[in-house]
Scaffold this motif. Structure first.
Motif, mmCIF file in Angstrom:
data_model
loop_
_atom_site.group_PDB
_atom_site.id
_atom_site.type_symbol
_atom_site.label_atom_id
_atom_site.label_comp_id
_atom_site.label_asym_id
_atom_site.label_seq_id
_atom_site.Cartn_x
_atom_site.Cartn_y
_atom_site.Cartn_z
ATOM 1 N N GLU A 441 -33.687 -12.711 -21.164
ATOM 2 C CA GLU A 441 -34.215 -11.677 -22.057
ATOM 3 C C GLU A 441 -34.159 -10.306 -21.374
ATOM 4 O OE1 GLU A 441 -38.335 -11.622 -24.367
ATOM 5 O OE2 GLU A 441 -37.611 -13.643 -23.866
ATOM 6 N N PRO A 442 -33.667 -9.264 -22.089
ATOM 7 C CA PRO A 442 -33.486 -7.956 -21.456
ATOM 8 C C PRO A 442 -34.765 -7.418 -20.811
ATOM 9 C CG PRO A 442 -32.474 -7.970 -23.630
ATOM 10 C CD PRO A 442 -33.149 -9.289 -23.471
ATOM 11 N N LEU A 443 -35.893 -7.634 -21.449
ATOM 12 C CA LEU A 443 -37.151 -7.135 -20.904
ATOM 13 C C LEU A 443 -37.454 -7.774 -19.538
ATOM 14 C CD1 LEU A 443 -38.798 -5.069 -22.507
ATOM 15 C CD2 LEU A 443 -40.444 -6.891 -23.012
ATOM 16 N N ILE A 444 -37.190 -9.066 -19.470
ATOM 17 C CA ILE A 444 -37.420 -9.805 -18.219
ATOM 18 C C ILE A 444 -36.407 -9.360 -17.158
ATOM 19 C CG2 ILE A 444 -37.287 -12.118 -17.167
ATOM 20 C CD1 ILE A 444 -39.733 -12.045 -18.799
ATOM 21 N N GLN A 445 -35.175 -9.185 -17.585
ATOM 22 C CA GLN A 445 -34.132 -8.771 -16.642
ATOM 23 C C GLN A 445 -34.455 -7.399 -16.044
ATOM 24 O OE1 GLN A 445 -31.487 -10.636 -15.485
ATOM 25 N NE2 GLN A 445 -32.669 -12.209 -16.538
ATOM 26 N N GLN A 446 -34.921 -6.497 -16.909
ATOM 27 C CA GLN A 446 -35.277 -5.165 -16.428
ATOM 28 C C GLN A 446 -36.460 -5.254 -15.457
ATOM 29 O OE1 GLN A 446 -33.507 -2.279 -16.911
ATOM 30 N NE2 GLN A 446 -34.909 -1.599 -15.299
ATOM 31 N N ARG A 497 -46.148 -14.830 -19.309
ATOM 32 C CA ARG A 497 -47.319 -14.046 -18.977
ATOM 33 C C ARG A 497 -46.960 -12.563 -18.815
ATOM 34 N NH1 ARG A 497 -51.727 -16.450 -15.645
ATOM 35 N NH2 ARG A 497 -50.139 -17.994 -15.239
ATOM 36 N N PHE A 498 -45.783 -12.330 -18.212
ATOM 37 C CA PHE A 498 -45.376 -10.933 -18.012
ATOM 38 C C PHE A 498 -45.138 -10.251 -19.355
ATOM 39 C CE2 PHE A 498 -42.138 -7.652 -17.603
ATOM 40 C CZ PHE A 498 -42.817 -6.794 -16.752
ATOM 41 N N LEU A 499 -44.478 -11.002 -20.266
ATOM 42 C CA LEU A 499 -44.187 -10.415 -21.580
ATOM 43 C C LEU A 499 -45.489 -10.128 -22.339
ATOM 44 C CD1 LEU A 499 -41.071 -12.468 -22.736
ATOM 45 C CD2 LEU A 499 -41.161 -10.087 -21.969
ATOM 46 N N GLU A 500 -46.479 -11.003 -22.155
ATOM 47 C CA GLU A 500 -47.735 -10.842 -22.888
ATOM 48 C C GLU A 500 -48.619 -9.753 -22.281
ATOM 49 O OE1 GLU A 500 -47.835 -15.563 -23.996
ATOM 50 O OE2 GLU A 500 -49.366 -14.750 -22.657
ATOM 51 N N SER A 501 -48.708 -9.758 -20.906
ATOM 52 C CA SER A 501 -49.735 -8.905 -20.293
ATOM 53 C C SER A 501 -49.201 -7.988 -19.191
ATOM 54 C CB SER A 501 -50.824 -9.789 -19.703
ATOM 55 O OG SER A 501 -50.250 -10.588 -18.680
ATOM 56 N N GLY A 502 -47.886 -8.080 -18.923
ATOM 57 C CA GLY A 502 -47.316 -7.239 -17.861
ATOM 58 C C GLY A 502 -47.742 -7.688 -16.470
ATOM 59 N N ARG A 503 -48.200 -8.923 -16.366
ATOM 60 C CA ARG A 503 -48.655 -9.397 -15.056
ATOM 61 C C ARG A 503 -47.658 -10.406 -14.459
ATOM 62 N NH1 ARG A 503 -53.844 -7.579 -14.515
ATOM 63 N NH2 ARG A 503 -54.549 -9.054 -12.965
ATOM 64 N N VAL A 504 -47.593 -10.361 -13.134
ATOM 65 C CA VAL A 504 -46.642 -11.227 -12.418
ATOM 66 C C VAL A 504 -47.431 -12.381 -11.795
ATOM 67 C CG1 VAL A 504 -44.828 -11.294 -10.652
ATOM 68 C CG2 VAL A 504 -45.352 -9.144 -11.828
ATOM 69 N N GLU A 505 -46.836 -13.567 -11.884
ATOM 70 C CA GLU A 505 -47.483 -14.737 -11.256
ATOM 71 C C GLU A 505 -46.904 -14.891 -9.856
ATOM 72 O OE1 GLU A 505 -47.547 -18.148 -13.968
ATOM 73 O OE2 GLU A 505 -47.147 -19.385 -12.199
ATOM 74 N N ILE A 506 -47.757 -14.744 -8.850
ATOM 75 C CA ILE A 506 -47.285 -14.800 -7.466
ATOM 76 C C ILE A 506 -47.863 -16.029 -6.768
ATOM 77 C CG2 ILE A 506 -47.240 -13.610 -5.239
ATOM 78 C CD1 ILE A 506 -47.263 -11.008 -6.684
ATOM 79 N N HIS A 507 -46.954 -16.851 -6.233
ATOM 80 C CA HIS A 507 -47.378 -18.074 -5.537
ATOM 81 C C HIS A 507 -47.214 -17.873 -4.035
ATOM 82 C CE1 HIS A 507 -46.870 -20.979 -9.101
ATOM 83 N NE2 HIS A 507 -46.640 -19.755 -9.562
ATOM 84 N N GLU A 508 -48.275 -18.140 -3.320
ATOM 85 C CA GLU A 508 -48.148 -18.132 -1.856
ATOM 86 C C GLU A 508 -47.832 -19.554 -1.425
ATOM 87 O OE1 GLU A 508 -50.467 -16.700 2.190
ATOM 88 O OE2 GLU A 508 -51.642 -17.053 0.380
ATOM 89 N N ASN A 518 -50.753 -7.185 -11.532
ATOM 90 C CA ASN A 518 -49.809 -6.272 -12.161
ATOM 91 C C ASN A 518 -48.974 -5.584 -11.080
ATOM 92 O OD1 ASN A 518 -51.206 -3.968 -11.228
ATOM 93 N ND2 ASN A 518 -52.644 -4.116 -12.959
ATOM 94 N N PHE A 519 -47.960 -4.874 -11.491
ATOM 95 C CA PHE A 519 -47.008 -4.277 -10.552
ATOM 96 C C PHE A 519 -47.697 -3.433 -9.473
ATOM 97 C CE2 PHE A 519 -42.333 -4.400 -11.656
ATOM 98 C CZ PHE A 519 -42.428 -5.627 -12.303
#
Ligand code: ATP
Ligand code: MG
Ligand code: MG
Ligand code: MG
Length: 527
Positions: A441-446, A497-508, A518-519
């Motif tokens: 999806e372009p939004l995700i790619q960007q 989640r990013f598309l819905e809320s602009g948040r990134v899921e980060i796994h350690e 968020n960014f």
């Protein structure tokens, strides 16, 4: 390592190193390069195909036995594939150095080594082809060589600290004679083929054979089951009797043995004293001939008896002519029960009999003060500043220091993994961050591109360290599993989640903690 796509087997004990493995290896090498440069060591590259001539001069052409890959050229001249480079570098330096003014000198290389191991196993842990960093040092005196040795030990500690995997330095034995010193650097691991014994009281650590070898004889006597022979015995080039304790290839401390023997009135051990010209060879591997023996401690007479078949009849004659015979049996001497105490603590009156705790361990590094072991036979000499007589030349005092780099890579993994895969220390992870966009999806790619740019702008340390898993033809679940298997320290998922809320899921990876940020908050993780 195979499942994670790091290596592929070529043949027994031989592996192709794939791009991810090479990235980690490069990082290990850069850490080593930095520390070597810090102590003034210069990098060079020696030939891997070595002529037999110098190996014959030092006696190792014979003593290296079947571990040496030997070959002949079309003219029938003999060669070997370098298992290590003491001969080669000593010859090289010997030709270049004439005066004390050109010393000290520290040279190292990183390259392939070849050993026809009896049991190649565990992939890169024991290969027949492997990568080693080998440093060689050249000094004018024993004192200077010892100072060099201490300096290199510090550099080694820095290297191991930077890599970030807990390690143990196993001391061969304290109070060595002739300045001879040797240390091994180990990672603790169940698959390790070495046994390290540590004392919880004083921190003493030693390789199994050495720990037992340094114990007073009373403590060693017993009916313990001997896994490996602890004593070896041989004749040096100049026909001197050598009794040595097996410890990963190096001689331990015969003088300590003698002291312990007289203390405990084990008369039979006096044989060691009686042979006037006993010589402690620095490196057991280089003794021409050796035979596994152990001592029987309760004989009234001294008898030397060889429990194994002799390799050479002349040697047998020579030993017999000494008329000193010790009866030796495997196991007489070596009690492997943990009931044995720490040799350091047992010497102090304050505390004694602190048990040594055994751990399986992987030998990743080995340092050794060589003395003139190679410089003498190969005539690597220099004119000293203050000669005792006209035209005097002295052999250079040497040290050699190895790190098994490819073994280290595998050993890091062995000491840092869980059921999901590898857990890389970030110092040597192939990539530090893996971004997984869930679709095309372009939004995700960007967003993926933005996240990539953001990460690489946060810190120069992340430059070149961010990987995008753009295999969007594979499911997100598959790629998450794959990322955990390879073990990138951080995984960042750009999905629903990013598309819905602009948040990134980060796994350690290490903690398997999941952050939802968020960014703007991302930089806080890395700063
Ligand atoms: P080991 O006791 O495991 O056989 P070694 O004592 O024979 O090792 P050294 O001669 O001390 O090895 O070589 C220096 C370093 O090279 C070792 O500490 C180890 O890290 C590495 N090394 C030795 N043999 C191998 C091998 N077959 N495969 C990978 N690395 C090795
Ligand atoms: Mg070996
Ligand atoms: Mg060893
Ligand atoms: Mg070793």
């Amino acid at each position: 390592m195979i499942r994670a796509g790091l290596i592929r087997r070529s043949s027994s004990g031989m592996y192709s190193l794939l791009p991810l493995a090479l990235r980690s290896l490069d990082k290990i090498e850069r850490i080593i390069d930095f520390e070597m440069t810090s102590i003034g060591a210069q990098k060079l590259s020696l030939s891997i195909l070595l002529s037999a001539s110098t190996w014959k001069q030092t006696g190792r052409w014979k003593s290296a036995g079947s571990e040496l890959f030997r070959l002949k050229d079309r003219k029938g001249s003999e060669y070997c594939l370098a298992p290590t480079h003491e001969e080669e570098i000593t010859q090289l330096v010997g030709h270049e150095i004439a005066s004390y003014r050109q010393l000290p000198l520290r040279l190292y290389q990183i390259g392939k080594k070849y050993r026809d191991e009896m049991r190649p196993r565990y992939g890169l842990l024991r290969g027949r082809e492997f990568i080693m960093k080998d440093l060689y040092t050249f000094d004018t005196s024993e004192e200077a060589a010892l100072r060099t040795y201490e300096e290199v030990l510090i550099a080694y500690k820095n290297i191991f600290n930077k890599i970030g995997v807990p390690f143990v330095i196993a001391d061969a034995d304290s109070g060595n004679i002739g300045g001879t010193k040797s240390h091994e650097f180990h990672f603790l691991s169940q698959v390790g083929e070495d046994m390290i014994l540590t004392c919880s009281n004083c921190g003493y650590s030693a390789n199994e054979e050495r720990a037992y070898g340094s114990l007073p004889l009373t403590k060693q006597a017993g009916n313990g089951v001997n896994k490996k022979p602890i004593f070896n015995f041989g004749i040096s080039k100049n026909n001197r009797l050598i009794i040595c304790i097996l410890g990963s290839g190096y001689v331990l401390n015969v003088f300590k043995l003698k002291a312990a023997a007289s203390e405990n009135s084990f008369e039979d051990i006096q044989i060691v004293n009686d042979i006037k010209d006993i010589q402690i060879n620095n490196n057991f591997n280089e003794i021409d001939i050796y035979i596994d023996i152990t001592f029987q401690t309760n004989l009234p007479d001294l008898e030397l008896f060889l429990s194994n078949k002799l390799f050479d009849e002349n040697i047998y004659k020579l030993i017999q002519s000494n008329k000193h015979i010790i009866t030796m049996h495997h196991g007489d001497f070596h009690n492997t029960s943990p009931g044995d105490g720490c040799p350091i603590c047992s010497m102090s009156s304050v505390s004694h009999n602190n048990p040594l705790i055994g751990h399986n361990a992987i030998e990743v590094g080995h340092t050794f003060l060589l003395g003139t072991k190679y410089s003498e036979p190969l005539k690597a000499t220099f004119a000293p500043e203050t000669p005792q007589n006209m035209g005097e030349l002295r052999p250079i005092q040497m040290g050699c220091y190895g790190i098994g780099i490819s073994r280290m890579l595998a050993a890091i993994i062995e000491s840092s993994y869980d059921e999901h895969g590898i857990i890389w220390p970030s110092s040597v992870a192939p990539y530090r961050v893996c971004i997984i966009p869930n679709s095309d999806e372009p939004l995700i790619q960007q967003a993926t591109r933005n996240l990539f740019d953001l990460l690489t702008s946060i810190s120069h340390e992340l430059n070149g360290e961010v990987l995008i898993d753009d295999r969007t033809n594979l499911s997100l679940g598959y790629r998450i599993k794959d990322s955990e298997l390879v073990g990138y320290p951080w995984m960042m998922i750009l999905g629903k989640r990013f598309l819905e809320s602009g948040r990134v899921e980060i796994h350690e990876r290490r903690t398997r903690k999941i952050l939802d940020v968020n960014f703007d908050e991302i930089k806080n993780i890395f700063l």
